[in-house]
Design a protein around this motif. Structure first.
Motif, mmCIF file in Angstrom:
data_model
loop_
_atom_site.group_PDB
_atom_site.id
_atom_site.type_symbol
_atom_site.label_atom_id
_atom_site.label_comp_id
_atom_site.label_asym_id
_atom_site.label_seq_id
_atom_site.Cartn_x
_atom_site.Cartn_y
_atom_site.Cartn_z
ATOM 1 N N CYS A 111 11.708 -6.372 41.614
ATOM 2 C CA CYS A 111 11.905 -7.588 41.530
ATOM 3 C C CYS A 111 11.878 -8.661 42.729
ATOM 4 O O CYS A 111 11.791 -8.086 43.711
ATOM 5 N N ASP A 127 15.715 -3.876 40.345
ATOM 6 C CA ASP A 127 15.510 -4.136 39.049
ATOM 7 C C ASP A 127 13.966 -4.458 39.027
ATOM 8 O O ASP A 127 13.126 -4.596 40.204
ATOM 9 N N VAL A 180 19.891 -0.619 39.285
ATOM 10 C CA VAL A 180 19.147 -1.296 38.374
ATOM 11 C C VAL A 180 20.023 -1.641 37.275
ATOM 12 O O VAL A 180 20.842 -0.950 36.887
ATOM 13 N N ASN A 216 9.565 0.410 39.389
ATOM 14 C CA ASN A 216 10.208 -0.614 40.337
ATOM 15 C C ASN A 216 9.775 -0.119 41.785
ATOM 16 O O ASN A 216 9.375 -1.100 42.467
ATOM 17 N N ASN A 226 17.925 -5.044 32.737
ATOM 18 C CA ASN A 226 16.647 -4.918 33.118
ATOM 19 C C ASN A 226 16.147 -3.689 32.414
ATOM 20 O O ASN A 226 15.001 -3.540 31.964
#
Length: 456
Positions: free
Chosen positions: A142, A157, A192, A120, A196
Motif C-alpha cells: 500500500c 495492506d 494487514v 503485498n 484489506n
C-alpha cells in the motif's frame, strides 16, 4: 497496571558465552562477514530470526513425549490435523517439514513459466520458489508503506488499485493465485487489516483467482487487528483469525513462527483436486501425507503451539515487548520503521548510514558492526536479500535497506533487550566510521544465506 510482565515463569535456562571484540573480529573474518555463517555459540544475543527459535511450553514438551511415530495414520497426525482445521477452517491440510517446503509444493503445482503472483510483499523464500519455476513475484504494498516513519496502523495492506491494474494488464489467466503475507515481513513486520483482506478476496474471486495467505504470523496480525481496527476491539483473537481465513482459499505456514515449533509447516486449501496434486508431489519429495517430513512428536508440538499462540495475555506481552525496543531506539534518534509490528524491530539502514550507497549494502554493514560491537546478530532485509534479478542476474537497489532484529518468542528478557538498545546506540554514535561492503562470492538463489563479503 502499566507494567507488562511475561505471562510465564522460566523453568530452564541456557548459558550465554560472552565473547570479546577480538574474538568476534576473527569469527567474522572466517565467516566472510556473513552472520548466517557464524556459529551460534559465538553470538551473545541472537536476533537473526524468530523462525524455530522460540521456547516451547511445558505442555508442548509433554506433547513431544506423546508423539506417535507410526509411518502412516499416526495419532499425532490426527491431533495436528484437528488443530489446524479448528483454527484455520480449511478442509484439506497437508503437512510439510517447514514453510519453504509448502512454498515449493505450491509453486511447482500452481505456477507455470511466465505466470505472475502478486503479494503485498513476498519474503525471500516465497519469491525464490516462485522464480525457480519461471514465475514472476510482484510486490504491491500500500502507499502508506512507502513512508517507513509514518505512524499508520496497517502498512502491511496490499494496494488494491495496483492489484486490479495488474490483473487487467496481464490477464487473470496468467495469475494462478494472489497472496497476502500476514504480517508483512519484508515491509517492516506491518499488519494487514481485515478490511484489506476482505477487499482483496472480493477482487480475487470476481476474477476467478484464488487467494492464499502466508500465515506465518497469523496470531500477531489478528491481535493487531483487534487493537487497531474499528469494530474488532471486543472480538476474541481466535474469532478474528477465523474471519481472516474465511476470505481465503487456502494458506501456507511455517509453524516455526506463530506455532512455537522448532520445525514444521503446512499448506491448506479448499480445492480437493489441488490437494490431491499436492499430496502426490509431497509423497515424492517430503514423505507420506500424514507426516510430510515431520516426526510425530513435532506434529503434536505444533498442535499445542497453534492453540497456545492465541492466548491474549501472551499476545499482549509479545506486541508490547517489541514496541518497547522500537520506542527505546526512537527516543535515541535511531531511525526505525514505525509503527512497531509484532515479531521484529526494523532499522532504516539507509538513514542510519546515509553515506553508504545501496549497492554497498548498508543493512549488511550495520549487521556486521552490531555484531562486532556487542555480539548481537540480526539480519539485512534489503539489497543483499532482494537486489538481484533472478532471471537476468542484474542487480539494482532494493526498495528499502532495512536491518531486522527478529525477537524469538519467550526467550529473552527486558534486560537482554536493554543491552541490544545500548549496543545499537553506541554504533549510532560512530556511524561515520562504518564502511560499505562488496560481495566476493554468491549462489544463484537466496544469496544472503551463504554469500561472502569484503569491506570496501
Amino acid at each position: 497496571m502499566k507494567t507488562v510482565i511475561e505471562p510465564f515463569r522460566i523453568k530452564m535456562v541456557e548459558p550465554i558465552r560472552f565473547t570479546t571484540r577480538t574474538e568476534r573480529e576473527q569469527v567474522l573474518h572466517a565467516a566472510g562477514l556473513n552472520l548466517f555463517l557464524i556459529r551460534a555459540e559465538d553470538v551473545i544475543i541472537d536476533l537473526l530470526t524468530d523462525s524455530g527459535t522460540g521456547a516451547m511450553s511445558a505442555e508442548a514438551w509433554a506433547a513431544l513425549m506423546r508423539g506417535d511415530e507410526s509411518y502412516a495414520g499416526a495419532r499425532s497426525w490426527y491431533r495436528f490435523e484437528a488443530a489446524v482445521k479448528q483454527i484455520f477452517g480449511f478442509p484439506q491440510v497437508i503437512p510439510t517439514h517447514q514453510g519453504r517446503a509448502a512454498e515449493r509444493l505450491f509453486a511447482n503445482v500452481l505456477i507455470q513459466p511466465g505466470m505472475v503472483v502478486p503479494n503485498n510483499t513476498h519474503f525471500d523464500t516465497t519469491r525464490a520458489n516462485i522464480e525457480a519455476v519461471g514465475g514472476k513475484a510482484i510486490d504491491l504494498p500500500c502507499l502508506e508503506a512507502n513512508n517507513l516513519a509514518l505512524e499508520a496502523p496497517f502498512k502491511g495492506d496490499m494496494d488494491v488499485a495496483a492489484l486490479e491494474h495488474l490483473i487487467a494488464e496481464v490477464g487473470a489467466d496468467k495469475i494462478p493465485a494472489i497472496m497476502l503475507t500476514v504480517t508483512n515481513n519484508s515491509g517492516g513486520g506491518q499488519p494487514v487489516s481485515m478490511a484489506n483482506i476482505r477487499t482483496v478476496s472480493k477482487l480475487a474471486h470476481f476474477y476467478g483467482i484464488p487467494l492464499y495467505i502466508d500465515a506465518c504470523r497469523f496470531a500477531e496480525n489478528a491481535y493487531l487487528i483487534q487493537q487497531r481496527e474499528a469494530g474488532y476491539q471486543n472480538m476474541p483473537v481466535r474469532e478474528i483469525v477465523q474471519e481472516m481465513f474465511s476470505y481465503a482459499d487456502g494458506c501456507l505456514m511455517s509453524a516455526k513462527k506463530d506455532a512455537f515449533a522448532n520445525i514444521g509447516g503446512f499448506l491448506c486449501t479448499r480445492d480437493d483436486r489441488l490437494a490431491e496434486e499436492l499430496r502426490r508431489l509431497l509423497i515424492l519429495t517430503e514423505g507420506f501425507p500424514t507426516y510430510g517430513g515431520l516426526a510425530g512428536r513435532d506434529l503434536d508440538a505444533i498442535a499445542v503451539g497453534l492453540h497456545e499462540v492465541l492466548d491474549e495475555d501472551y499476545l499482549h506481552y509479545r506486541i508490547r515487548s517489541t514496541q518497547y525496543v522500537a520506542d527505546q531506539l526512537q527516543e535515541r534518534g535511531i531511525p526505525v520503521v514505525r509503527p512497531s509490528g509484532g515479531h521484529a524491530v526494523y532499522i532504516d539502514a539507509r538513514r542510519f548510514l546515509p553515506y553508504i550507497p545501496p549497492l554497498q549494502y548498508p543493512g549488511q554493514a550495520l549487521a556486521v558492526e552490531l555484531y562486532l560491537e556487542a555480539g548481537v546478530r540480526g539480519v539485512e532485509v534489503g539489497t543483499v536479500m532482494f537486489g538481484r534479478n533472478a532471471h537476468t542476474g542484474k542487480e539494482k537497489p532494493a526498495k528499502w535497506d532495512l536491518f531486522r532484529l527478529a525477537i524469538p518468542r519467550r526467550i529473552y528478557t527486558q534486560s537482554h533487550m536493554d543491552y541490544v538498545v545500548e549496543a545499537i546506540a553506541q554504533v549510532w554514535q560512530r556511524g561515520e566510521q562504518i564502511r560499505g561492503l562488496k560481495i566476493v562470492s554468491e549462489p544463484p538463489y537466496l544469496r544472503h544465506f551463504s554469500a561472502r563479503f569484503e569491506w570496501i
